[in-house]
Design a protein around this motif. Structure first.
Motif, PDB file in Angstrom:
ATOM      1  N   THR A  18       0.795  -1.229   0.000  1.00  0.00           N
ATOM      2  CA  THR A  18       0.000   0.000   0.000  1.00  0.00           C
ATOM      3  C   THR A  18       0.825   1.274   0.000  1.00  0.00           C
ATOM      4  OG1 THR A  18       0.004  -0.031   2.401  1.00  0.00           O
ATOM      5  CG2 THR A  18      -1.829  -1.152   1.299  1.00  0.00           C
ATOM      6  N   CYS A  19       0.162   2.369  -0.361  1.00  0.00           N
ATOM      7  CA  CYS A  19       0.761   3.708  -0.375  1.00  0.00           C
ATOM      8  C   CYS A  19      -0.071   4.630   0.503  1.00  0.00           C
ATOM      9  CB  CYS A  19       0.775   4.229  -1.811  1.00  0.00           C
ATOM     10  SG  CYS A  19       1.241   5.968  -1.920  1.00  0.00           S
ATOM     11  N   ALA A  22      -6.041   6.688   1.567  1.00  0.00           N
ATOM     12  CA  ALA A  22      -5.258   5.466   1.414  1.00  0.00           C
ATOM     13  C   ALA A  22      -5.842   4.337   2.254  1.00  0.00           C
ATOM     14  CB  ALA A  22      -3.821   5.739   1.827  1.00  0.00           C
ATOM     15  N   THR A  23      -6.216   4.662   3.487  1.00  0.00           N
ATOM     16  CA  THR A  23      -6.679   3.614   4.391  1.00  0.00           C
ATOM     17  C   THR A  23      -8.019   3.054   3.934  1.00  0.00           C
ATOM     18  OG1 THR A  23      -5.707   5.078   6.018  1.00  0.00           O
ATOM     19  CG2 THR A  23      -6.711   3.088   6.843  1.00  0.00           C
ATOM     20  N   GLU A  24      -8.929   3.961   3.544  1.00  0.00           N
ATOM     21  CA  GLU A  24     -10.236   3.471   3.069  1.00  0.00           C
ATOM     22  C   GLU A  24     -10.055   2.536   1.885  1.00  0.00           C
ATOM     23  OE1 GLU A  24     -11.083   7.819   3.602  1.00  0.00           O
ATOM     24  OE2 GLU A  24      -9.521   6.561   4.445  1.00  0.00           O
ATOM     25  N   GLY A  27       3.616  -2.235   3.032  1.00  0.00           N
ATOM     26  CA  GLY A  27       3.759  -0.858   2.572  1.00  0.00           C
ATOM     27  C   GLY A  27       3.449   0.170   3.646  1.00  0.00           C
ATOM     28  N   CYS A  28       3.266   1.400   3.202  1.00  0.00           N
ATOM     29  CA  CYS A  28       3.230   2.530   4.137  1.00  0.00           C
ATOM     30  C   CYS A  28       1.940   2.615   4.948  1.00  0.00           C
ATOM     31  CB  CYS A  28       3.510   3.833   3.393  1.00  0.00           C
ATOM     32  SG  CYS A  28       5.213   3.940   2.812  1.00  0.00           S
ATOM     33  N   VAL A  29       0.816   2.128   4.411  1.00  0.00           N
ATOM     34  CA  VAL A  29      -0.402   2.105   5.242  1.00  0.00           C
ATOM     35  C   VAL A  29      -0.225   1.077   6.357  1.00  0.00           C
ATOM     36  CG1 VAL A  29      -2.893   1.723   5.294  1.00  0.00           C
ATOM     37  CG2 VAL A  29      -1.864   2.863   3.333  1.00  0.00           C
ATOM     38  N   ALA A  30       0.424  -0.039   6.050  1.00  0.00           N
ATOM     39  CA  ALA A  30       0.701  -1.044   7.080  1.00  0.00           C
ATOM     40  C   ALA A  30       1.526  -0.421   8.201  1.00  0.00           C
ATOM     41  CB  ALA A  30       1.441  -2.237   6.462  1.00  0.00           C
ATOM     42  N   TYR A  76      -3.475  19.174  -2.303  1.00  0.00           N
ATOM     43  CA  TYR A  76      -3.021  18.920  -0.940  1.00  0.00           C
ATOM     44  C   TYR A  76      -4.008  17.997  -0.231  1.00  0.00           C
ATOM     45  CZ  TYR A  76      -2.271  19.318   3.985  1.00  0.00           C
ATOM     46  OH  TYR A  76      -2.087  18.982   5.303  1.00  0.00           O
ATOM     47  N   SER A  77      -3.468  17.015   0.470  1.00  0.00           N
ATOM     48  CA  SER A  77      -4.298  16.081   1.214  1.00  0.00           C
ATOM     49  C   SER A  77      -3.731  15.969   2.636  1.00  0.00           C
ATOM     50  CB  SER A  77      -4.276  14.740   0.481  1.00  0.00           C
ATOM     51  OG  SER A  77      -4.448  13.680   1.355  1.00  0.00           O
ATOM     52  N   PRO A  78      -4.525  16.321   3.652  1.00  0.00           N
ATOM     53  CA  PRO A  78      -3.974  16.296   5.017  1.00  0.00           C
ATOM     54  C   PRO A  78      -3.622  14.865   5.427  1.00  0.00           C
ATOM     55  CG  PRO A  78      -6.312  16.940   5.003  1.00  0.00           C
ATOM     56  CD  PRO A  78      -5.916  16.742   3.584  1.00  0.00           C
ATOM     57  N   ARG A  79      -2.413  14.681   5.894  1.00  0.00           N
ATOM     58  CA  ARG A  79      -1.970  13.363   6.362  1.00  0.00           C
ATOM     59  C   ARG A  79      -1.956  13.385   7.883  1.00  0.00           C
ATOM     60  NH1 ARG A  79      -2.809   9.772   3.421  1.00  0.00           N
ATOM     61  NH2 ARG A  79      -4.531  11.195   3.244  1.00  0.00           N
TER      62      ARG A  79
END
Ligand code: 5AD
Ligand code: SF4
Length: 444
Positions: A53-54, A60-62, A89-92, A344-347
């Motif tokens: 995942t990214c 990303a999580t959804e 990946g990064c979501v993990a 832009y997407s708030p992380r």
């Protein structure tokens, strides 16, 4: 509670996001193959699905949860059972524990710095034990990976991972950890294996690839240019590229290499993100518009025909219309031959997420459209200006038409041509026609 399941015999790795993830996905597939498992053919059942995942942008999580749902529903095998699911990946890395709690069908959660543990974790899962592994940093991982067996004319080689820059919008320093460079000798060896497998072009990868540093075979500390020079000594390797670079890590040596090292391709992905100094400061980019433009001037002095690419974020919190116009001005001034642009997407967990004055979605949409129109205009102009040139094309695959082949120009343009050729061959073509995304060539 989990119950034992038969050990998986076939697997599929689905990678999302950046080229580093593509590389990691290939390495995970090699790890599983080294354990005797085989990759499921397209359309066939797989006993194990790895979602690589990214987390860099939006939802990303959804997306991971909806992929898991779809696998459980649609990917049932002939006997009615669902495949074992591993999330990598990064979501993990960022959301591993929550995924374990929310998705019982996920048996393995493994972060990008721990995936060398994947086969052992899959074996545990087969005996009923779910596990999560999100340790950092990555040193142990590369040492534990099997030797490469990939065969393709173009290959990725991860040389550097992680990021210490902490741009205020970005999750990478949290999901990939601190900057580390893989050792010189390991990279020379991995490149040799890739070339032996047929690679004629290697793209060196890293989140901050030009921050790579190592000790060469004479014990000298060298930067990415030193590594590129060492790899270029292999006569069978014809092209070297690298991505992604940070402006502050463009050393004099690397700039000079663009003028001196023929195998280093005249293409540079050098993200600027925005064209206004206040926004750049709020992003913690540690360069200004002027310092970026001055840097491009030095790079162009070393390699006048270099093609430039970049990344942009529109609608960073607080970005005004006038500040966005500055980004358009920078694009006009640079003339990118291609570029990526994002809203832009708030992380969660990043400083920008809690900054005031988030830009409304409709404003971001409009800015993105205007920016992409400007980038597309320059990309088409560059492609049209290439018509009439003669250049090398590394043949990567067959095209859709009979006798047609596809490959890349030195400037990373897609070129198609018809004639006698084979995959992995370097051919010379005259560029005769140009569209926004590709050019037509004639064999000479
Ligand atoms: N929102 C939008 N784009 C982002 N990027 C990184 N983080 C974000 C974010 N939070 C973009 C940057 C970076 C590219 C890989 O993704 O432009 O260079
Ligand atoms: Fe993210 Fe900035 Fe590091 Fe690039 S340099 S990975 S944008 S923090």
């Amino acid at each position: 509670m989990s119950s034992a399941a038969p050990s998986p015999k076939t697997f599929r790795v689905k990678s999302f996001g950046c080229q580093m993830n593509v590389y990691d996905g290939e390495r995970m597939a090699e790890l599983l193959a080294a354990e005797g498992m085989s990759a499921a053919a397209e359309g066939d059942d797989a006993d194990l699905v790895v979602l690589n995942t990214c987390h860099i942008r939006e939802k990303a999580t959804e997306k991971v949860y909806s992929d898991i749902g779809r696998i459980n529903k649609d990917w049932r095998r002939e006997d009615g059972s669902a495949p074992m699911i591993a999330v990598a990946g990064c979501v993990a890395q960022a959301e591993g524990e929550e995924i374990m709690a929310r998705a019982p069908s996920v048996k393995v959660v493994v972060g990008p710095q721990s995936y060398h543990r994947l086969p052992a974790m899959v074996a545990d899962a087969a005996s009923g034990k779910r596990s999560t592994e999100t340790d950092m940093p990555a040193e142990a991982k590369f040492a534990a990976l099997p030797k490469r067996r990939k065969s393709a004319p173009t290959a990725f080689l991860t040389v550097q991972e992680g990021c210490d820059k902490f741009c205020t919008y970005c999750v990478v320093p949290y999901t990939r950890g601190a900057e580390i460079s893989r050792p010189f000798a390991d990279l020379v060896e991995e490149a040799k294996l890739l070339v032996a497998g047929g690679a004629r072009e290697i793209t060196l990868l890293g989140q901050n690839v030009n921050a790579w540093e190592g000790e060469d075979d004479k014990g000298h500390t060298v930067g990415l240019d030193g590594l590129a020079r060492a790899l270029a000594a292999d006569p069978d390797l014809q092209r070297i590229r690298y991505t992604t670079s940070h402006p502050n890590d463009m050393t004099d040596g690397l700039i000079a290499a663009h003028g001196e090292l023929e195998k280093l391709m005249p293409f540079l992905h050098l993200p600027v993100q925005a064209g206004n100094d206040r926004v750049l400061r709020a992003m913690n980019r540690s360069h200004t518009v002027d310092s970026y433009m001055a840097l491009l001037e030095r790079i162009r002095a070393a390699r006048p025909d270099i093609a430039l690419s970049g990344d942009f974020i529109v609608g960073f919190p607080g970005e005004t219309d006038a500040e966005f116009e500055d980004t358009l001005r920078l694009v006009d001034a640079v003339g990118y031959t291609q570029a990526f642009s994002f809203k832009y997407s708030p992380r969660p967990g990043t400083p920008a997420a809690t900054m005031p004055d988030h830009v409304p979605a409709s404003v971001m949409d409009e800015r993105l459209q205007r920016l992409q129109a400007a980038i597309n205009r320059d990309q088409l102009a560059f492609n049209k200006a290439s018509v009439g040139k003669t250049c090398d094309v590394l043949v990567e695959r067959r095209g859709k038409l009979p006798g047609q082949w596809l490959g890349k120009s030195p400037w990373l343009q897609s070129v198609h041509f018809i004639g006698k050729a084979e995959i992995g061959q370097m051919v010379t073509v005259e560029l005769v026609d140009a569209g926004p995304n590709s050019l037509a060539g004639l064999l000479v």
